[in-house]
Motif scaffolding. Sequence first.
Motif, PDB file in Angstrom:
ATOM      1  N   THR A 273       9.066   2.493  -4.624  1.00  0.00           N
ATOM      2  CA  THR A 273       8.715   3.824  -5.118  1.00  0.00           C
ATOM      3  C   THR A 273       7.278   3.546  -5.788  1.00  0.00           C
ATOM      4  O   THR A 273       7.133   2.398  -6.608  1.00  0.00           O
ATOM      5  CB  THR A 273       9.498   4.204  -6.444  1.00  0.00           C
ATOM      6  OG1 THR A 273      10.816   4.163  -5.921  1.00  0.00           O
ATOM      7  CG2 THR A 273       9.200   5.554  -6.871  1.00  0.00           C
ATOM      8  N   CYS A 274       6.227   4.435  -5.614  1.00  0.00           N
ATOM      9  CA  CYS A 274       4.989   4.106  -5.959  1.00  0.00           C
ATOM     10  C   CYS A 274       5.118   4.855  -7.342  1.00  0.00           C
ATOM     11  O   CYS A 274       5.474   6.176  -7.522  1.00  0.00           O
ATOM     12  CB  CYS A 274       4.033   4.910  -5.094  1.00  0.00           C
ATOM     13  SG  CYS A 274       2.240   5.058  -5.896  1.00  0.00           S
ATOM     14  N   LEU A 275       4.715   4.243  -8.667  1.00  0.00           N
ATOM     15  CA  LEU A 275       4.753   4.834  -9.885  1.00  0.00           C
ATOM     16  C   LEU A 275       3.555   5.564 -10.197  1.00  0.00           C
ATOM     17  O   LEU A 275       3.579   6.286 -11.149  1.00  0.00           O
ATOM     18  CB  LEU A 275       4.972   3.647 -10.787  1.00  0.00           C
ATOM     19  CG  LEU A 275       6.379   2.821 -10.708  1.00  0.00           C
ATOM     20  CD1 LEU A 275       6.313   1.954 -11.847  1.00  0.00           C
ATOM     21  CD2 LEU A 275       7.485   3.753 -10.628  1.00  0.00           C
ATOM     22  N   LEU A 276       2.413   5.637  -9.229  1.00  0.00           N
ATOM     23  CA  LEU A 276       1.207   6.531  -9.495  1.00  0.00           C
ATOM     24  C   LEU A 276       1.492   7.994  -8.991  1.00  0.00           C
ATOM     25  O   LEU A 276       1.025   8.648  -9.629  1.00  0.00           O
ATOM     26  CB  LEU A 276       0.087   5.676  -9.065  1.00  0.00           C
ATOM     27  CG  LEU A 276      -0.229   4.191  -9.511  1.00  0.00           C
ATOM     28  CD1 LEU A 276      -0.953   3.591  -8.588  1.00  0.00           C
ATOM     29  CD2 LEU A 276      -0.575   4.205 -10.883  1.00  0.00           C
ATOM     30  N   CYS A 277       1.966   8.108  -7.773  1.00  0.00           N
ATOM     31  CA  CYS A 277       2.248   9.411  -7.367  1.00  0.00           C
ATOM     32  C   CYS A 277       3.471   9.714  -6.831  1.00  0.00           C
ATOM     33  O   CYS A 277       3.862  10.636  -6.853  1.00  0.00           O
ATOM     34  CB  CYS A 277       1.480   9.660  -6.105  1.00  0.00           C
ATOM     35  SG  CYS A 277       2.133   8.721  -4.729  1.00  0.00           S
ATOM     36  N   GLY A 278       4.602   8.719  -7.099  1.00  0.00           N
ATOM     37  CA  GLY A 278       5.900   9.123  -7.184  1.00  0.00           C
ATOM     38  C   GLY A 278       6.739   9.154  -5.678  1.00  0.00           C
ATOM     39  O   GLY A 278       7.848   9.464  -5.615  1.00  0.00           O
ATOM     40  N   SER A 279       5.755   8.609  -4.754  1.00  0.00           N
ATOM     41  CA  SER A 279       6.441   8.600  -3.141  1.00  0.00           C
ATOM     42  C   SER A 279       7.224   7.349  -2.914  1.00  0.00           C
ATOM     43  O   SER A 279       7.067   6.417  -3.561  1.00  0.00           O
ATOM     44  CB  SER A 279       5.070   8.811  -2.346  1.00  0.00           C
ATOM     45  OG  SER A 279       4.839   7.559  -1.893  1.00  0.00           O
ATOM     46  N   ILE A 280       8.239   7.584  -2.238  1.00  0.00           N
ATOM     47  CA  ILE A 280       9.208   6.508  -1.966  1.00  0.00           C
ATOM     48  C   ILE A 280       9.244   6.125  -0.569  1.00  0.00           C
ATOM     49  O   ILE A 280       9.058   6.873   0.480  1.00  0.00           O
ATOM     50  CB  ILE A 280      10.563   7.165  -1.967  1.00  0.00           C
ATOM     51  CG1 ILE A 280      10.749   7.585  -3.620  1.00  0.00           C
ATOM     52  CG2 ILE A 280      11.789   6.215  -1.857  1.00  0.00           C
ATOM     53  CD1 ILE A 280      12.021   8.466  -3.774  1.00  0.00           C
TER      54      ILE A 280
ATOM     55  N   PHE B  18       0.810  -1.342   0.092  1.00  0.00           N
ATOM     56  CA  PHE B  18       0.195  -0.140   0.084  1.00  0.00           C
ATOM     57  C   PHE B  18       0.851   1.308  -0.024  1.00  0.00           C
ATOM     58  O   PHE B  18       1.785   1.263   0.582  1.00  0.00           O
ATOM     59  CB  PHE B  18      -0.969   0.033   1.326  1.00  0.00           C
ATOM     60  CG  PHE B  18      -2.096  -0.910   1.176  1.00  0.00           C
ATOM     61  CD1 PHE B  18      -3.261  -0.566   0.502  1.00  0.00           C
ATOM     62  CD2 PHE B  18      -1.936  -2.056   1.626  1.00  0.00           C
ATOM     63  CE1 PHE B  18      -4.204  -1.392   0.253  1.00  0.00           C
ATOM     64  CE2 PHE B  18      -3.069  -3.034   1.446  1.00  0.00           C
ATOM     65  CZ  PHE B  18      -4.278  -2.688   0.702  1.00  0.00           C
ATOM     66  N   CYS B  19       0.542   2.227  -0.982  1.00  0.00           N
ATOM     67  CA  CYS B  19       1.358   3.564  -0.801  1.00  0.00           C
ATOM     68  C   CYS B  19       0.996   4.312   0.409  1.00  0.00           C
ATOM     69  O   CYS B  19      -0.243   4.357   0.784  1.00  0.00           O
ATOM     70  CB  CYS B  19       0.983   4.329  -2.131  1.00  0.00           C
ATOM     71  SG  CYS B  19       1.861   5.942  -2.078  1.00  0.00           S
ATOM     72  N   LYS B  20       1.905   4.797   0.956  1.00  0.00           N
ATOM     73  CA  LYS B  20       1.586   5.453   2.186  1.00  0.00           C
ATOM     74  C   LYS B  20       1.019   6.668   1.895  1.00  0.00           C
ATOM     75  O   LYS B  20       0.345   7.541   2.853  1.00  0.00           O
ATOM     76  CB  LYS B  20       2.887   5.568   3.167  1.00  0.00           C
ATOM     77  CG  LYS B  20       3.874   6.490   2.494  1.00  0.00           C
ATOM     78  CD  LYS B  20       4.966   6.934   3.413  1.00  0.00           C
ATOM     79  CE  LYS B  20       6.224   7.569   2.852  1.00  0.00           C
ATOM     80  NZ  LYS B  20       7.198   7.731   3.348  1.00  0.00           N
ATOM     81  N   LYS B  21       1.367   7.366   0.453  1.00  0.00           N
ATOM     82  CA  LYS B  21       0.740   8.732   0.280  1.00  0.00           C
ATOM     83  C   LYS B  21      -0.683   8.593  -0.427  1.00  0.00           C
ATOM     84  O   LYS B  21      -1.700   9.214   0.046  1.00  0.00           O
ATOM     85  CB  LYS B  21       1.689   9.170  -0.574  1.00  0.00           C
ATOM     86  CG  LYS B  21       1.586  10.935  -0.638  1.00  0.00           C
ATOM     87  CD  LYS B  21       2.697  11.509  -1.606  1.00  0.00           C
ATOM     88  CE  LYS B  21       2.401  13.050  -1.888  1.00  0.00           C
ATOM     89  NZ  LYS B  21       3.112  13.473  -2.917  1.00  0.00           N
ATOM     90  N   CYS B  22      -0.763   7.991  -1.426  1.00  0.00           N
ATOM     91  CA  CYS B  22      -2.025   7.978  -1.986  1.00  0.00           C
ATOM     92  C   CYS B  22      -2.983   6.766  -1.722  1.00  0.00           C
ATOM     93  O   CYS B  22      -4.017   6.546  -2.271  1.00  0.00           O
ATOM     94  CB  CYS B  22      -1.884   7.857  -3.605  1.00  0.00           C
ATOM     95  SG  CYS B  22      -1.048   6.691  -4.270  1.00  0.00           S
ATOM     96  N   LYS B  23      -2.436   5.817  -0.772  1.00  0.00           N
ATOM     97  CA  LYS B  23      -2.954   4.573  -0.335  1.00  0.00           C
ATOM     98  C   LYS B  23      -3.509   3.644  -1.253  1.00  0.00           C
ATOM     99  O   LYS B  23      -4.565   2.932  -0.956  1.00  0.00           O
ATOM    100  CB  LYS B  23      -4.249   5.143   0.440  1.00  0.00           C
ATOM    101  CG  LYS B  23      -4.136   6.165   1.416  1.00  0.00           C
ATOM    102  CD  LYS B  23      -3.128   6.097   2.526  1.00  0.00           C
ATOM    103  CE  LYS B  23      -3.319   7.113   3.731  1.00  0.00           C
ATOM    104  NZ  LYS B  23      -1.989   7.186   4.275  1.00  0.00           N
TER     105      LYS B  23
END
Length: 113
Positions: A98-105, A69-74
């Motif tokens: 790295t989340c390729l949808l919003c770019g958060s690491i 789960f991305c911590k930024k865009c969930k």
Amino acid sequence: MTRNFSKSKKRRLRLRSKLALENIKEMLNRAFLEGYRCNIERSIILGRQARRLSKATGVKIPWYFKFFFCKKCKRFLIPGKTMRIRIRNRRESHITITCLLCGSIKRVPLRHR
Ligand SMILES: [Zn+2]
């Protein structure tokens, strides 16, 4: 807060959380399958449903799913499709996700055990 539930109610609540956990696991496994079949949208929806169920029932998502789960865009991430995993040896050895949808690491340190 402690509440005095009758024995049958306690049992029912335990059964409910057990069922919720099973549902969450099944949903996330299906989310992986859909992701690998390139149905990214459907896997994100399944991931969101699992998160909602976990929130509504107070049952935690198993720890090994938390990396997905991305911590930024969930959103739910599929390795190799919407998620990039790299091993870094600078500073302490760690994995970067790295989340390729919003770019958060997200960094996950590797500790010797
Ligand atoms: Zn993201």
